[in-house]
Design a protein around this motif. Structure first.
Motif, PDB file in Angstrom:
ATOM      1  N   ARG A 166       0.830  -1.205   0.000  1.00 48.86           N
ATOM      2  CA  ARG A 166       0.000   0.000   0.000  1.00 48.86           C
ATOM      3  C   ARG A 166       0.865   1.257   0.000  1.00 48.86           C
ATOM      4  N   GLU A 167       1.944   1.240   0.761  1.00 51.09           N
ATOM      5  CA  GLU A 167       2.829   2.399   0.816  1.00 51.09           C
ATOM      6  C   GLU A 167       3.464   2.665  -0.543  1.00 51.09           C
ATOM      7  N   GLN A 168       3.837   1.596  -1.245  1.00 51.01           N
ATOM      8  CA  GLN A 168       4.431   1.767  -2.565  1.00 51.01           C
ATOM      9  C   GLN A 168       3.414   2.317  -3.569  1.00 51.01           C
ATOM     10  N   HIS A 179       3.025   5.950  -2.947  1.00 50.57           N
ATOM     11  CA  HIS A 179       4.222   6.637  -3.437  1.00 50.57           C
ATOM     12  C   HIS A 179       4.187   6.773  -4.959  1.00 50.57           C
ATOM     13  N   GLU A 210      -7.727   7.757   4.628  1.00 42.88           N
ATOM     14  CA  GLU A 210      -6.661   7.853   3.633  1.00 42.88           C
ATOM     15  C   GLU A 210      -7.213   7.693   2.220  1.00 42.88           C
TER      16      GLU A 210
END
Length: 418
Positions: free
Chosen positions: A226-228, A231, A277
């Protein structure tokens, strides 16, 4: 064959070559002068480029255009001969009725021809990147030794091929196959995915409108955390703003958003933070899209992207409103839906005004906005359609829509049905 031997010697002596290109013979003089002026004097003269067939420095390889055809023929002949010998010896090793000494000798010879096949296929693919037999031969031999170092070598080779042929379908396909094999045998793919995204971004910058590169990037999303993904959304924002005609970038962003919205938290208590988010992601993307629509007049790709975003937004807000057990939260969701539709009306109002009839862009903008509005009416809940028609009357937008849709009977009919 001598030229092929030279090329393969260069490739083996410098395994870190990351870029290859074809150079006209007249360019070798210029390159040699640059090396003489800016090169390091401590470098041995034996390694200075004096040949007019190959140029190798700083892990860059140049091949003269004059020798490409004979080189390709020699590499293909050498590869096919090595492959034929390998198959024959491989069949001999599999025959259990043969004498043990013969089997042992054929096994050692088989390893020699394995090396020859890999060596010649690498040279051949740098000259003829879509030679599928060579790619398949490498897959066959890689599967016999499925080690991480072997897979890494295949990634380096495909990247080298893509440095001069960024739209090679065979190279992209081989690269995806290697990543799949790594995914099956090694669990941690985050570093590989991060490097892949950087590589594809560089290739996309050098090769505009490269659908295959963006398709590969979309495929990588399934392996991202999810973070990637968050980004990557930020990373591709500038590209989307500068290349609005390249719909592949917006397709990639839609793929990222879809995966982000589908991504479920590991812990039940993280639902609220994920929803907040997701809400912010959708809001920022809608705002970016509106800015681009007003900046680049009449771009249909931007309106198509807005359809997708609006559909995701409506579904997200409707779902949040449906699962909420608190009246206050439901009221907030209802307010968000009303705010969204109010903003869409404002956007519609600004885009329907044809400012200059001499330019078709304004007419295209008005038509795209009218089509988008008719689509939006079909997607909203039934109980909100009456409210939308009231807003149309107040803003006199219905008359403007009729005027815009006068030459498009299907739009006018759809509008009358509402």
């Amino acid at each position: 064959m001598d030229l092929l031997s030279q090329l393969e010697t260069i490739l083996e002596s410098d395994p870190l070559i990351d870029e290859v290109g074809l150079i006209h013979s007249s360019q070798f003089v210029t390159l040699n002068k640059e090396v003489g002026e800016f090169g390091n004097s401590s470098v041995d003269d034996a390694f200075r480029p004096t040949d007019t067939k190959f140029w190798n420095r700083d892990h860059k390889l140049g091949i003269s255009t004059e020798v490409v055809l004979p080189l390709c023929k020699a590499a293909k002949s050498a590869f096919m001969d090595a492959m034929k010998q390998y198959k024959m010896l491989s069949n001999l090793s599999d025959d259990k009725h043969e004498d043990e000494n013969i089997v042992y000798g054929s096994s050692s010879s088989c390893q020699y021809f394995e090396h020859e096949v890999m060596k010649h296929s690498r040279a051949l693919l740098l000259l003829s990147c879509d030679f599928g037999t060579a790619w398949n031969a490498r897959k066959l031999l890689v599967l016999k030794k499925p080690q991480l170092s072997v897979f890494t070598d295949e990634l380096l080779l495909s990247a080298l091929v893509l440095s001069y042929s960024p739209k090679s379908e065979q190279a992209w396909s081989h690269r995806r196959w290697v990543i799949k094999m790594i995914a099956e045998k090694y669990l941690n793919l985050q570093q590989i995915v991060a490097k892949e995204s950087g590589l594809v971004e560089k290739i996309a910058e050098r090769s505009k409108m490269n659908y295959r590169a963006w398709n590969h990037r979309c495929w990588l999303v399934s392996y991202m955390t999810r973070e990637q993904m968050l980004h990557e959304l930020k990373r591709s924002k500038d590209w989307a703003g500068l290349h609005v005609a390249d719909n592949s970038c917006f397709h990639y962003r839609r793929r990222l958003i879809l995966r982000i919205l589908e991504n479920k938290p590991n812990k039940q208590g993280d639902n609220f933070s994920y929803d907040v988010e997701n809400y912010q992601v959708m809001k920022e993307e809608l705002e970016l899209n509106e800015v681009l629509i007003k900046r680049y007049i009449g771009r249909e790709a931007l309106w198509l992207h807005r359809r997708y975003l609006s559909l995701c937004w409506i579904r997200h807000l409707t779902t949040m409103c449906g699962i909420s057990y608190h009246s206050e939260q439901k009221t907030n969701m209802d307010n968000e839906i009303n705010i969204f539709f109010d903003k869409e009306f404002c956007l519609l109002d600004s885009c329907l005004m044809i400012q200059d009839t001499e330019f078709e862009d304004f007419e295209a903008q008005a038509m795209c906005s009218a089509i988008y509005f008719v689509w939006l009416i079909k997607k909203i809940p039934q109980f909100r359609k009456v409210e939308m028609h009231e807003k149309l009357k107040v803003g006199n937008l219905k008359n403007i829509l009729h005027k815009t849709c006068s030459e498009r009977s299907f739009l006018r009919d759809l509008l009358e049905e509402r």
